[in-house]
Design an enzyme around this catalytic site. Structure first.
Site, PDB file in Angstrom:
ATOM      1  N   PRO A 127       0.883  -1.204   0.304  1.00 14.95           N
ATOM      2  CA  PRO A 127      -0.448   0.377   0.451  1.00 14.95           C
ATOM      3  C   PRO A 127       1.162   1.153  -0.169  1.00 14.95           C
ATOM      4  CG  PRO A 127      -0.513  -0.758   2.415  1.00 14.95           C
ATOM      5  CD  PRO A 127       0.753  -1.771   0.641  1.00 14.95           C
ATOM      6  N   ASN A 128       0.052   2.142  -0.520  1.00 20.03           N
ATOM      7  CA  ASN A 128       0.630   4.091  -1.463  1.00 20.03           C
ATOM      8  C   ASN A 128       2.238   3.496  -1.920  1.00 20.03           C
ATOM      9  OD1 ASN A 128      -0.933   5.013   0.738  1.00 20.03           O
ATOM     10  ND2 ASN A 128      -0.069   4.082   3.040  1.00 20.03           N
ATOM     11  N   ARG A 184       5.186  11.223  -2.433  1.00 21.81           N
ATOM     12  CA  ARG A 184       4.444  10.802  -1.008  1.00 21.81           C
ATOM     13  C   ARG A 184       5.452  11.222   0.043  1.00 21.81           C
ATOM     14  NH1 ARG A 184       3.818   5.675   2.028  1.00 21.81           N
ATOM     15  NH2 ARG A 184       3.891   5.858   4.613  1.00 21.81           N
ATOM     16  N   TYR A 198      11.529   9.311   1.300  1.00 24.62           N
ATOM     17  CA  TYR A 198      10.953   7.851   0.506  1.00 24.62           C
ATOM     18  C   TYR A 198      12.064   8.493  -0.733  1.00 24.62           C
ATOM     19  CZ  TYR A 198       7.666   6.253   3.408  1.00 24.62           C
ATOM     20  OH  TYR A 198       6.967   5.831   4.537  1.00 24.62           O
ATOM     21  N   ASN A 254       7.923  -5.174  -0.887  1.00 31.93           N
ATOM     22  CA  ASN A 254       7.893  -4.051   0.468  1.00 31.93           C
ATOM     23  C   ASN A 254       6.836  -4.242   0.086  1.00 31.93           C
ATOM     24  OD1 ASN A 254       8.097  -1.848   1.684  1.00 31.93           O
ATOM     25  ND2 ASN A 254       9.634  -0.964  -0.120  1.00 31.93           N
ATOM     26  N   ALA A 280       3.255  -1.207   4.726  1.00 34.28           N
ATOM     27  CA  ALA A 280       2.112  -0.161   6.108  1.00 34.28           C
ATOM     28  C   ALA A 280       1.942  -2.287   6.234  1.00 34.28           C
ATOM     29  CB  ALA A 280       0.749   0.472   6.007  1.00 34.28           C
ATOM     30  N   GLU A 310      12.530  -8.632   2.244  1.00 30.66           N
ATOM     31  CA  GLU A 310      11.859  -7.830   2.654  1.00 30.66           C
ATOM     32  C   GLU A 310      12.536  -6.607   1.965  1.00 30.66           C
ATOM     33  OE1 GLU A 310       9.757  -5.964   7.025  1.00 30.66           O
ATOM     34  OE2 GLU A 310      10.735  -7.893   6.774  1.00 30.66           O
ATOM     35  N   HIS A 341      12.694  -2.241   2.851  1.00 34.75           N
ATOM     36  CA  HIS A 341      12.104  -1.365   2.795  1.00 34.75           C
ATOM     37  C   HIS A 341      12.961   0.141   2.667  1.00 34.75           C
ATOM     38  CE1 HIS A 341       9.442  -3.482   5.301  1.00 34.75           C
ATOM     39  NE2 HIS A 341       9.889  -3.813   5.806  1.00 34.75           N
ATOM     40  N   ARG A 384      12.229   5.201  12.962  1.00 32.88           N
ATOM     41  CA  ARG A 384      11.005   5.990  12.994  1.00 32.88           C
ATOM     42  C   ARG A 384      10.068   5.127  13.688  1.00 32.88           C
ATOM     43  NH1 ARG A 384       9.003   4.860   7.289  1.00 32.88           N
ATOM     44  NH2 ARG A 384       7.311   6.912   7.648  1.00 32.88           N
TER      45      ARG A 384
END
Length: 150
Positions: free
Chosen positions: A10-11, A18, A23, A79, A82, A103, A105, A112
């Site tokens: 998502p996103n 964004r 990012y 990735n 969330a 995985e 990120h 964070r």
């Protein structure tokens, strides 16, 4: 030439616009080009997918599992966005379909918010790349190929 699936959650369709301080300014299309070039340099093809929907990502992981068994797919660079911090279902899909997953990120999730420090995906992953920007996808592809000696 086997295929590496690159899945984005998502996103990630909003990459480039964004929170660019977190990012970066590269778009998802830019990332997909980087992934294709990296895989090709290692003798593989890339198939990219992005979804904001957990069930679609689960279906893609199941598909990857079937295609791995058929010798068509090597593994997945993922990735989960969330969903990393919330999805037992994605963890179970990876384990159940027996999919080697790296995985990825873009940001250093451990630097964070506290809720980003836990991953349901990591225990099911073959490896993890965190905080290397979009270059993490390239590192994920390289790591997957190296780990599987393909």
């Amino acid at each position: 030439m086997s295929t590496i699936m690159v899945l984005n959650g998502p996103n990630l369709n909003l990459l480039g616009t964004r929170e660019p301080a977190t990012y970066g300014y590269e778009t998802l299309a830019d990332v997909e080009v980087m992934c294709r070039e990296a895989a090709l340099s290692l003798g593989h093809e890339v198939e990219c997918h992005q979804s904001n929907h957990e069930g679609v990502l689960i279906d893609l992981i199941h598909e990857a599992g079937r295609r791995i068994k058929a010798g068509e797919v090597l593994g997945v660079v993922f990735n989960p966005g969330a969903y990393t911090h919330t999805s037992v279902a994605l963890h179970d899909a990876i384990k159940g379909a027996e999919v080697p997953v790296i995985e990825v990120h873009i940001s250093n999730v451990h630097a964070r918010e506290a809720f980003r420090h836990h991953s349901y995906i990591s225990p099911a992953a073959a490896g993890i790349v965190v905080g290397m920007g979009v270059q993490g996808y390239v590192l994920g592809i390289q790591g997957l190929v190296h780990k599987l000696k393909a």
